[in-house]
Write an enzyme that holds these catalytic residues in place. Structure first.
Site, PDB file in Angstrom:
ATOM      1  CG  ASP A 212      -1.770   1.162   1.396  1.00 32.04           C
ATOM      2  OD1 ASP A 212      -2.736   1.241   0.625  1.00 32.04           O
ATOM      3  OD2 ASP A 212      -1.500   2.017   2.262  1.00 32.04           O
ATOM      4  CD  GLU A 254      -2.435   2.198  -3.374  1.00 33.21           C
ATOM      5  OE1 GLU A 254      -3.477   2.829  -3.558  1.00 33.21           O
ATOM      6  OE2 GLU A 254      -1.719   2.394  -2.371  1.00 33.21           O
TER       7      GLU A 254
HETATM    8  C1  GLC Z   1      -4.258   3.344  -0.246  1.00 30.79           C
HETATM    9  C2  GLC Z   1      -5.563   2.607  -0.026  1.00 30.79           C
HETATM   10  C3  GLC Z   1      -6.585   3.538   0.548  1.00 30.79           C
HETATM   11  C4  GLC Z   1      -6.046   4.087   1.848  1.00 30.79           C
HETATM   12  C5  GLC Z   1      -4.664   4.738   1.648  1.00 30.79           C
HETATM   13  C6  GLC Z   1      -4.025   5.085   2.944  1.00 30.79           C
HETATM   14  O1  GLC Z   1      -4.385   4.326  -1.190  1.00 30.79           O
HETATM   15  O2  GLC Z   1      -6.020   2.040  -1.216  1.00 30.79           O
HETATM   16  O3  GLC Z   1      -7.815   2.911   0.761  1.00 30.79           O
HETATM   17  O4  GLC Z   1      -6.937   5.036   2.375  1.00 30.79           O
HETATM   18  O5  GLC Z   1      -3.798   3.857   0.966  1.00 30.79           O
HETATM   19  O6  GLC Z   1      -3.617   3.920   3.617  1.00 30.79           O
END
Ligand code: GLC
Ligand code: CA
Length: 828
Positions: A212, A254
């Site tokens: 993430d 991500e």
């Molecule tokens: C990523 C996740 C999102 C979350 C963010 C902070 O973007 O997909 O849902 O709020 O990280 O952790």
């Protein structure tokens, strides 16, 4: 038993993610097993059959750790535990084991960048001495002026990336919500602590982790604090450590970035194996709305090549807003105008709506977008509920609009929970035009024309061709720019994809001369199109329609006659029953079509087979031998599908030689099993020739065994008569097989019993069996061979099928069959 069941689950393939179909879900949203209004691991485990039936091969779980849940669990308070609402660690392990048993891999979340402010590390840091190791777990400053060039991501909620902490008497840094302080990767102790988190989950058997918010690990003055070289350095170390300790694991980045920054997360194949392709997603929506292929071609042209062992993850929707960060300002205005006219639909830099709502519940558009998702280069990710066209609720705040309970049925709470509706973690969707009473799994399972069934067929089709996951991409440029056309090639597979982005009928004139001589076969109906020549290939396309063609005779195995069938060569690792997993499974399924054509008992010889698929695989063993009893579903182009019983075994050495000599036609494939200490070569064959299998079956009847499968159970039982007749232990009887049967296959045990297996598995009671029971139980008719036992298949949906019947063997008057069923015999 155990070792086999665990054996045939997962492909031993380090690049499994290339052929995967990922299903994203939150455990709390899926199914509530203890009626407290919150989904849990018990519930998710119960619903694994659904996911297996859908055909997905991996589940990506959103964060399920202890957390104050101010950012849906992305605010982690404890990395190595399970939030009590969702169950316990042991519930998680059960889920993991059950998923693996069904051939489904599990991907979890690794939030490296930040924790919750409730995490013990933060509580310790804010009280620790400034400059100490504990204090420096997070990023502190005396003033909020540092790193001014970093953007604010949650711009609807936060005004600064710094927040004052009165306990620490300092500001702390956060890229997301103020209750999510960023960890300080300059502190080696932080990196080490997180590596042990990774070890914790991977040792348990987790197959992959989504990293993430990965671009934000490090900060440096004068930069936008994204994608810094230090971040990549950390990833390389993490990857190296994982590769040293574990096999077949995957990291998914991500990184919501432009393609050239996103590819950096693959490194030289030494960082993440996968990364989301964020920019292609909004461009698919734009292309659809503009009725022009340009946005898609343009962004893919800007996408650099990626290392051989890497793969993009593609998605249409996820748990966040449909992000519009990676588009230009004009493009964003356009997207808002056409997809989020109501300001309530917008949040941060994106749109909080689900797929079906965005596309106006126009099933043609939904199918077209999914067809693109499943055929453009990368691994598709389905967001839970989108496979049934679930709706959203844009009034719920934050991104909760797209996080409502999964809709299982038209019952209370959409069948998600038996709690009071008031108690649900979020309300179900009840807007009249997307009400769960109409959009739910149960309703769609019962309708073969539903979106769910369409998705199942799409998933199954993608699995048949490696080119979708691994092939190259070449665009064709027909004059008509409303038509997107491209080929995907892998080894001898060539798939041609043609999509009409317009809401009106279109034509396309394609230069396919490179494939001259081959005749395109449409994949879903297997219709053969006119052969390709040097002249342009002209096709007409209905509104928003798409075609998938095979340009090579990959599927032609169905049409080939058995005599031409080259012996199939297979190789698997570990255990032979791995032929039932991953890619090998598909190959075996394909070759079954040709095998069945050669069997006397196969009823579909005159029909055109569209595809074959294992619907059940259950191992059964006797001494050292083991057989997998499988049920194969045969789909025809015209007629209704049929199911057949197909027991399969593996033999090597002398035993394999014997079968090669005595019954070569029963051999399905040459099979090499790679083991730690070398290779074992042998054959995969129809186990009806296998006396050990015959022995295992009568033993199962004698011991009334229940063999657990995934879609149902095989239940063996014996009747009163068996107890009376049985003189010696049944497994001491000599087993022989009968070959010359018409529609079935039998084992004979000494001169005591005959076990007839029904090759065609029809749901409902088998008429033969009914007559046999009638004659045995109701009329002690001395000339009737008594029924001594039965084997039934009972599905989880409550259907029953007779699989086998054991009867007293009567020599003088032929076998039990001719005796019971001779039409001339009067039934008293
Ligand atoms: C990523 C996740 C999102 C979350 C963010 C902070 O973007 O997909 O849902 O709020 O990280 O952790
Ligand atoms: Ca619960």
């Amino acid at each position: 038993m155990r070792e086999i069941t665990e054996g045939f689950t997962l492909d031993d393939d380090p690049s499994w993610y290339k052929d995967a179909i990922i299903y994203e879900l939150h455990v709390r949203a899926f199914y509530d097993s203890n009626d407290d209004g919150i989904g849990d691991f018990g519930g998710l485990t119960e619903k694994l059959d659904y996911l297996q039936d859908l055909g997905v091969t991996a589940v990506w779980l959103l964060p399920f750790y202890p957390s104050p849940l101010k950012d849906d669990g992305y605010d982690i308070a404890d990395y190595t535990n399970v939030h009590p609402s969702y169950g316990s660690l042991s519930d998680f392990k059960t889920f993991l084991r059950e998923a693996h048993r069904r051939g489904i891999r599990v991907i979890t979340e690794l939030v490296l960048n930040h924790t919750s402010d409730q995490h013990a590390w933060f509580q310790r840091a804010r009280r620790a001495r400034p400059g100490s190791v504990w204090r420096d777990f997070y990023v502190w400053s005396d003033n909020p002026e540092k790193y001014k060039d970093a953007r604010i991501i949650f711009k609807d909620f936060e005004t600064s990336n710094w927040t004052w902490d009165p306990v620490a008497n300092a500001y702390y840094w956060h890229r997301f919500y103020h209750h999510q302080p960023d960890l300080n990767f300059e502190n080696p102790e932080v990196g080490r602590s997180l590596k042990s988190v990774v070890n914790f989950w991977l040792s348990m058997g987790v197959d992959g982790m989504r990293l993430d918010a990965i671009p934000y690990l490090y900060e440096r003055e004068g930069t936008n604090c994204e994608n810094l070289p230090e971040t990549h350095q950390y990833l390389r170390t993490l990857r190296r450590q994982i590769d040293q300790r574990f096999r077949n694991r995957m990291l998914l980045a991500e990184a919501n970035q432009w393609p050239e920054d996103a590819v950096a997360y693959f490194g030289n194949g030494d960082e993440c194996q996968m990364a989301f392709h964020f920019p292609v997603m909004p461009r698919m929506f734009m292309a659809l709305r503009m009725e022009d292929r340009f946005p898609i071609i343009d962004i893919l042209a800007q996408t650099p090549h990626i290392p051989e062992n890497c793969q993009w993850a593609l998605f249409l929707r996820n748990h966040d807003e449909l992000t519009l960060e990676m588009v230009t300002d004009e493009e964003r205005d356009y997207m808002y105008r056409v997809y989020a006219h109501d300001p309530q639909m917008r949040i941060n830099l994106g749109i909080r709506r689900r797929l079906a709502s965005l596309l106006g519940k126009d099933w043609n558009r939904i199918e077209l977008m999914n067809a693109l998702l499943f055929s453009l280069p990368g691994t598709p990710v389905i967001y839970y509920g989108d496979e049934i066209g679930m709706g959203d609720n844009i009034y719920l705040g934050d991104r909760n609009s797209v996080r409502t309970p999964m809709q299982w049925s038209s019952d209370r709470n959409a069948g998600f929970s038996k709690a009071s509706p008031h108690r649900l973690y979020l309300p179900t969707v009840i807007d009249p035009d997307s009400h769960y009473e109409a959009f739910n799994v149960e309703a769609q399972q019962n309708n073969p024309h539903s979106m769910l069934w369409w998705m199942k067929r799409l998933v199954a089709m993608r699995k048949r061709y490696k080119a979708f996951g691994r092939g190259t991409l070449e665009f064709l440029y027909p004059d008509n720019h409303r038509v997107l056309a491209f080929t995907r090639r892998y080894q001898d597979e060539v798939i041609l994809v043609i999509a009409n982005l317009s809401r009106f009928v279109q034509y396309a004139s394609l230069d396919l001369s490179a494939f001259k001589g081959s005749a395109p076969i449409e994949l879903f109906g297997r219709a053969e199109f006119p052969p390709i020549s040097d002249s342009p290939y002209v096709l007409t396309l209905g509104p928003h329609s798409f075609y998938w063609f095979a340009l090579t005779p990959v599927g032609a195995i169905f049409e080939r006659s058995n005599s031409q069938r080259a012996p199939l060569q297979l190789a698997v690792s570990g255990h032979w029953s791995n032929v039932f997993s991953g890619r090998t499974r598909v190959t075996v399924e394909d070759s079954l079509a040709a095998y069945l054509q050669t069997r006397r008992w196969f009823g579909g010889k005159a029909r055109q087979i569209k595809g074959t698929e294992f619907t059940e695989i259950v191992p059964i063993r006797w001494d050292s031998a083991e057989t997998c009893i499988t049920e194969v579903q045969v789909e025809y182009t015209e007629e209704d599908p049929e199911r057949y019983l197909m027991p399969l075994s593996f033999a090597s050495g002398e035993r394999a030689e014997q079968i090669r000599e005595s019954a070569p036609a029963a051999i399905l494939a040459q099979l090499t099993v790679r083991k730690k200490d070398g290779e074992e070569t042998g054959i995969l064959y129809d186990a009806i020739l296998d006396k050990d299998f015959g022995r295992a079956l009568i033993d199962a009847i004698d011991r009334r065994r229940q063999l657990r499968g995934t879609a149902g159970d095989f239940v063996a039982s014996f009747t009163r008569a068996m107890r009376e007749i049985r003189s010696v232990p049944v497994t001491n009887l000599e087993v022989s097989t009968i070959r010359a049967e018409q529609s079935n296959s039998s084992f004979v045990y000494g001169d005591e019993f005959i076990l007839k297996l029904f090759r065609r598995v029809d749901r409902g009671v088998n008429p033969d069996l009914e007559i046999g029971h009638f004659l045995t139980d109701r009329v002690p008719f001395q000339h009737t061979p008594p029924v001594a036992g039965t084997i039934e298949y009972r599905t989880k949906r409550g259907e029953t099928a007779s699989v086998g019947i054991l009867q007293k063997y009567i020599h003088n008057e032929g076998d039990a069959w001719s005796q019971t069923l001779a039409p001339s015999r009067p039934i008293p």
